[in-house]
Design an enzyme around this catalytic site. Sequence first.
Site, PDB file in Angstrom:
ATOM      1  N   ASN A 208      57.339   2.595  63.499  1.00  0.00           N
ATOM      2  CA  ASN A 208      57.187   1.156  63.674  1.00  0.00           C
ATOM      3  C   ASN A 208      58.551   0.539  63.945  1.00  0.00           C
ATOM      4  O   ASN A 208      59.544   1.261  64.048  1.00  0.00           O
ATOM      5  CB  ASN A 208      56.504   0.523  62.450  1.00  0.00           C
ATOM      6  N   ASP A 276      51.072   4.724  57.890  1.00  0.00           N
ATOM      7  CA  ASP A 276      49.822   4.970  57.165  1.00  0.00           C
ATOM      8  C   ASP A 276      49.198   6.314  57.538  1.00  0.00           C
ATOM      9  O   ASP A 276      48.516   6.931  56.727  1.00  0.00           O
ATOM     10  CB  ASP A 276      48.810   3.853  57.454  1.00  0.00           C
ATOM     11  N   ASP A 305      50.002   7.596  49.729  1.00  0.00           N
ATOM     12  CA  ASP A 305      50.309   6.206  49.399  1.00  0.00           C
ATOM     13  C   ASP A 305      51.375   6.211  48.307  1.00  0.00           C
ATOM     14  O   ASP A 305      51.083   6.374  47.117  1.00  0.00           O
ATOM     15  CB  ASP A 305      49.045   5.491  48.929  1.00  0.00           C
ATOM     16  N   ILE A 306      52.612   6.047  48.709  1.00  0.00           N
ATOM     17  CA  ILE A 306      53.742   6.188  47.776  1.00  0.00           C
ATOM     18  C   ILE A 306      53.719   5.088  46.725  1.00  0.00           C
ATOM     19  O   ILE A 306      53.887   5.342  45.530  1.00  0.00           O
ATOM     20  CB  ILE A 306      55.072   6.195  48.548  1.00  0.00           C
ATOM     21  N   LYS A 338      46.563  -6.609  48.086  1.00  0.00           N
ATOM     22  CA  LYS A 338      47.316  -5.344  48.072  1.00  0.00           C
ATOM     23  C   LYS A 338      47.892  -5.077  46.695  1.00  0.00           C
ATOM     24  O   LYS A 338      47.851  -3.934  46.212  1.00  0.00           O
ATOM     25  CB  LYS A 338      48.435  -5.398  49.115  1.00  0.00           C
ATOM     26  N   LYS A 342      46.970  -1.643  44.753  1.00  0.00           N
ATOM     27  CA  LYS A 342      47.993  -0.627  44.508  1.00  0.00           C
ATOM     28  C   LYS A 342      48.333  -0.483  43.028  1.00  0.00           C
ATOM     29  O   LYS A 342      48.739   0.591  42.589  1.00  0.00           O
ATOM     30  CB  LYS A 342      49.282  -0.966  45.269  1.00  0.00           C
TER      31      LYS A 342
END
Length: 399
Positions: A208, A276, A305-306, A338, A342
């Site tokens: 990105n 992702d 997913d860190i 989020k 998370k």
Amino acid sequence: MLADKRILLIIGGGIAAFKSLDLTRRLREQGAEVVPVLTRAGEEFVTPLSASALAAQKVYRDLFDLTDEAEMGHIELSRAADLVVVAPATADLMAKMANGLANDLASTLLMATDKRVLIAPAMNVRMWEHPATQRNLATLQGDGVLVVGPDEGAMACGEFGPGRMAEVPDIVAAVVAALSDGPLRGRHVLVTSGPTHEPIDPVRYIANRSSGAQGTALAAALRDLGAEVTFVTGPARVAPPAGVRVVKVETAREMLEAVQSALPADAAVFAAAVADWRVANATDRKMKKTEGEGTPALEFAENPDILKTVSRMGEGRPGLVVGFAAETHDVEANATAKRARKGCDWIVANDVSPATGIMGGSENKVAIVTAEGVEDWPRLSKEETARRLAARIAEALAR
């Protein structure tokens, strides 16, 4: 900034030793007292007279100088300093430090000191990359030795790569950070930054537009408040800050492994823009464009997913876990969702839609989402955003 601080400067043997003279001058400009120690190899590049003149101090050279032992024994010399700096830190000096050897004044001082030690490695690229040097580096970092550099570039030997001693301003910044009495002194903070690169083949990857500027600024701000910072960074466009432990990675899976290896930490801030997905059918050969065969099909797999992994890890979880949310619409609503999904403590949300110019730009506008609600911040430089966020982290850890 360094008024009344006493620095024991050990000058190793190598062409980079000439920078130690400028380092001495710059540290004294900051108010520090610099006591130079020259190794025998260091004397091949820097004369005792030049080191003494710039430091306005006696130069120490010989372990068995009876006069020095009567006036200032090596034990006292090693402990009278606020910080011991080794610049340049040669492969030989690093090996001695890592393996507890003490057969000259410099290595004996390093064994005898009860103060923090900061090294600025400098050596040929092949020596730096040698497994023995990397093992020694890992040992020293595990012992709490601070490291600044090395930089990458052309060397006096004609080769190119990592091994150049860090530039003097970067070493000075690392010294200031090491001697900081800020509110985060004694705290370990983990920061991730930059993009990840997920390979398609040896020459192509998915990524990105993250520059890594915000994460880098945050690591520097936390350092300036006295924190010991582990900085796990993907292939960012901006250089990592001096005075922090830098771990470079490429992929999301490498970043997760580096994060887990860096724990425990008092706080963890996940500013990296982690991909992702990764390409499940990545190949070790370049995909060739062949007439008539059409477009190759890429198969995707979900990356780890860190943020969620660390937020929900239970025992060993950092006391404060902060995530970032780069959104293009419904910023606060998406960030709030989020945070709940998370399991982290805070989300730093920003609008990265193209019209804002934030992604890859010099400014940021964030909202801090916590259990208490949403706090909207004005548009600021990324450095000022980092300073404000670092101060908030310090306040939270002090409670």
